[in-house]
Design a protein around this motif. Structure first.
Motif, PDB file in Angstrom:
ATOM      1  N   GLN A 143       0.968  -1.078   0.119  1.00 51.40           N
ATOM      2  CA  GLN A 143       0.166   0.159   0.056  1.00 51.40           C
ATOM      3  C   GLN A 143       0.794   1.368   0.100  1.00 51.40           C
ATOM      4  O   GLN A 143       0.764   2.221  -0.584  1.00 51.40           O
ATOM      5  N   ILE A 144       1.881   1.165   0.762  1.00 54.13           N
ATOM      6  CA  ILE A 144       3.080   2.412   0.856  1.00 54.13           C
ATOM      7  C   ILE A 144       3.231   2.661  -0.474  1.00 54.13           C
ATOM      8  O   ILE A 144       3.460   3.679  -1.189  1.00 54.13           O
ATOM      9  N   VAL A 145       3.942   1.414  -0.983  1.00 58.57           N
ATOM     10  CA  VAL A 145       4.704   1.482  -2.245  1.00 58.57           C
ATOM     11  C   VAL A 145       3.800   2.185  -3.439  1.00 58.57           C
ATOM     12  O   VAL A 145       4.222   3.158  -4.298  1.00 58.57           O
ATOM     13  N   ASN A 146       2.543   1.729  -3.391  1.00 61.87           N
ATOM     14  CA  ASN A 146       1.750   2.088  -4.445  1.00 61.87           C
ATOM     15  C   ASN A 146       1.006   3.482  -4.084  1.00 61.87           C
ATOM     16  O   ASN A 146       0.260   3.905  -5.119  1.00 61.87           O
ATOM     17  N   SER A 147       1.099   4.126  -3.152  1.00 67.98           N
ATOM     18  CA  SER A 147       0.512   5.357  -2.810  1.00 67.98           C
ATOM     19  C   SER A 147       1.255   6.280  -3.799  1.00 67.98           C
ATOM     20  O   SER A 147       2.115   6.116  -4.437  1.00 67.98           O
ATOM     21  N   THR A 148       0.638   7.556  -3.771  1.00 71.75           N
ATOM     22  CA  THR A 148       0.948   8.602  -4.544  1.00 71.75           C
ATOM     23  C   THR A 148       1.748   9.443  -3.962  1.00 71.75           C
ATOM     24  O   THR A 148       2.246  10.596  -4.249  1.00 71.75           O
ATOM     25  N   GLU A 149       2.196   9.159  -2.541  1.00 72.51           N
ATOM     26  CA  GLU A 149       2.857  10.142  -1.799  1.00 72.51           C
ATOM     27  C   GLU A 149       4.578  10.318  -2.532  1.00 72.51           C
ATOM     28  O   GLU A 149       5.099   9.507  -3.137  1.00 72.51           O
ATOM     29  N   ARG A 150       5.220  11.353  -1.803  1.00 71.37           N
ATOM     30  CA  ARG A 150       6.377  11.505  -2.146  1.00 71.37           C
ATOM     31  C   ARG A 150       7.325  10.397  -1.755  1.00 71.37           C
ATOM     32  O   ARG A 150       7.119   9.618  -0.725  1.00 71.37           O
ATOM     33  N   LYS A 151       8.612  10.052  -2.214  1.00 70.47           N
ATOM     34  CA  LYS A 151       9.517   9.052  -1.786  1.00 70.47           C
ATOM     35  C   LYS A 151       9.740   9.198  -0.349  1.00 70.47           C
ATOM     36  O   LYS A 151       9.942   8.235   0.469  1.00 70.47           O
ATOM     37  N   THR A 152      10.099  10.438  -0.118  1.00 76.01           N
ATOM     38  CA  THR A 152      10.539  10.635   1.467  1.00 76.01           C
ATOM     39  C   THR A 152       9.393  10.364   2.211  1.00 76.01           C
ATOM     40  O   THR A 152       9.723   9.869   3.405  1.00 76.01           O
ATOM     41  N   LYS A 153       8.247  10.943   1.934  1.00 74.31           N
ATOM     42  CA  LYS A 153       7.066  10.483   2.829  1.00 74.31           C
ATOM     43  C   LYS A 153       6.729   8.861   2.775  1.00 74.31           C
ATOM     44  O   LYS A 153       6.652   8.220   4.090  1.00 74.31           O
ATOM     45  N   LYS A 154       6.980   8.411   1.736  1.00 72.55           N
ATOM     46  CA  LYS A 154       6.870   6.867   2.016  1.00 72.55           C
ATOM     47  C   LYS A 154       7.899   6.199   2.537  1.00 72.55           C
ATOM     48  O   LYS A 154       7.672   5.087   3.325  1.00 72.55           O
ATOM     49  N   TRP A 155       9.270   6.615   2.704  1.00 70.07           N
ATOM     50  CA  TRP A 155      10.124   6.039   3.610  1.00 70.07           C
ATOM     51  C   TRP A 155       9.876   6.079   5.084  1.00 70.07           C
ATOM     52  O   TRP A 155      10.130   5.304   5.770  1.00 70.07           O
ATOM     53  N   GLU A 156       9.305   7.294   5.359  1.00 68.16           N
ATOM     54  CA  GLU A 156       8.711   7.702   6.589  1.00 68.16           C
ATOM     55  C   GLU A 156       7.787   6.690   6.933  1.00 68.16           C
ATOM     56  O   GLU A 156       7.750   6.248   8.260  1.00 68.16           O
ATOM     57  N   MET A 157       6.659   6.674   6.180  1.00 65.87           N
ATOM     58  CA  MET A 157       5.672   5.729   6.432  1.00 65.87           C
ATOM     59  C   MET A 157       6.111   4.226   6.659  1.00 65.87           C
ATOM     60  O   MET A 157       5.605   3.564   7.389  1.00 65.87           O
ATOM     61  N   ALA A 158       7.115   3.915   6.140  1.00 69.67           N
ATOM     62  CA  ALA A 158       7.636   2.591   6.053  1.00 69.67           C
ATOM     63  C   ALA A 158       8.802   2.335   7.356  1.00 69.67           C
ATOM     64  O   ALA A 158       9.080   1.125   7.187  1.00 69.67           O
ATOM     65  N   LEU A 183      10.621   1.203  -2.604  1.00 68.28           N
ATOM     66  CA  LEU A 183      10.034   2.542  -2.156  1.00 68.28           C
ATOM     67  C   LEU A 183      10.725   3.564  -2.743  1.00 68.28           C
ATOM     68  O   LEU A 183      10.294   5.001  -2.846  1.00 68.28           O
ATOM     69  N   GLY A 184      12.002   3.352  -3.186  1.00 67.63           N
ATOM     70  CA  GLY A 184      12.795   4.319  -3.749  1.00 67.63           C
ATOM     71  C   GLY A 184      12.863   4.376  -5.438  1.00 67.63           C
ATOM     72  O   GLY A 184      13.237   5.249  -6.002  1.00 67.63           O
ATOM     73  N   GLU A 185      12.005   3.385  -5.827  1.00 67.19           N
ATOM     74  CA  GLU A 185      11.610   3.654  -7.206  1.00 67.19           C
ATOM     75  C   GLU A 185      10.814   5.009  -7.757  1.00 67.19           C
ATOM     76  O   GLU A 185       9.795   5.021  -7.201  1.00 67.19           O
TER      77      GLU A 185
END
Length: 185
Positions: A143-158, A183-185
């Motif tokens: 869900q985090i990877v497929n979200s439309t959030e910025r990469k930095t936000k994805k890393w924070e969420m994960a 997450l970095g892709e």
């Protein structure tokens, strides 16, 4: 063995090298024989590395070694089967140059979330509740990877998932790490 007999033996081995190379015969028996025969006779015998892994990576290496030994034997016979005389004015010798390269390429896009779940399901060391917990983390990570959030936000969420993975065994870590890298892709 008399010196004439030894010189004849060296001459015959030079010819045998030609026969093996011309006919494309398996050179390994000849290579082993020549190393056994001559490696202790001369201090200038080429340094031959008998390495099965090297031979698998570069199947032409044994052939190159036969050519190297044949060159040594030719020079050896021309010197009446005595070790070469080295001095500063001449640059005489035999060099073996081997270039080996190894390239590993890891593509994190190869593993999918479904494949990761399948791998986890087949881990015999895990209990059913552990499998459910890991699959839940995989779903959360997807869900985090497929979200439309910025990469930095994805890393924070994960971040919590990453900490959780760090406490798990190596098998789980190796399975989930490629997913985390997505997450970095």
């Amino acid at each position: 063995m008399k010196s004439n007999e030894f010189i004849e033996m060296v001459t015959e081995d030079i010819k045998r090298c030609d026969v093996f190379l011309e006919r494309g015969l398996d050179v390994m028996p000849l290579l082993n024989e020549l190393i056994g025969k001559y490696s202790k006779v001369s201090q200038n015998f080429p340094d031959i590395e008998m390495n099965a892994v090297l031979f698998k990576i570069r199947p032409t290496v044994p052939i190159e070694y036969i050519r190297t030994i044949q060159g040594f034997l030719k020079a050896y016979s021309l010197n009446c089967c005595e070790d070469f005389r080295f001095d500063d004015t001449k640059n005489v010798g035999i060099n073996v140059i081997t270039n080996i390269s190894n390239e590993n390429k890891n593509d994190v896009s190869v593993i999918t979330f479904a494949k990761a779940k399948n791998i986890v399901e087949n881990m015999s060391s895990l209990k059913d509740e552990e499998i459910c917990e890991i699959n839940a983390k995989i779903d959360e990570l997807e869900q985090i990877v497929n979200s439309t959030e910025r990469k930095t936000k994805k890393w924070e969420m994960a971040k919590d998932i990453i900490k959780w993975v760090a406490d798990k065994g190596i098998d789980v870590g190796l399975t989930l790490l490629p997913l985390i890298l997505k997450l970095g892709e």
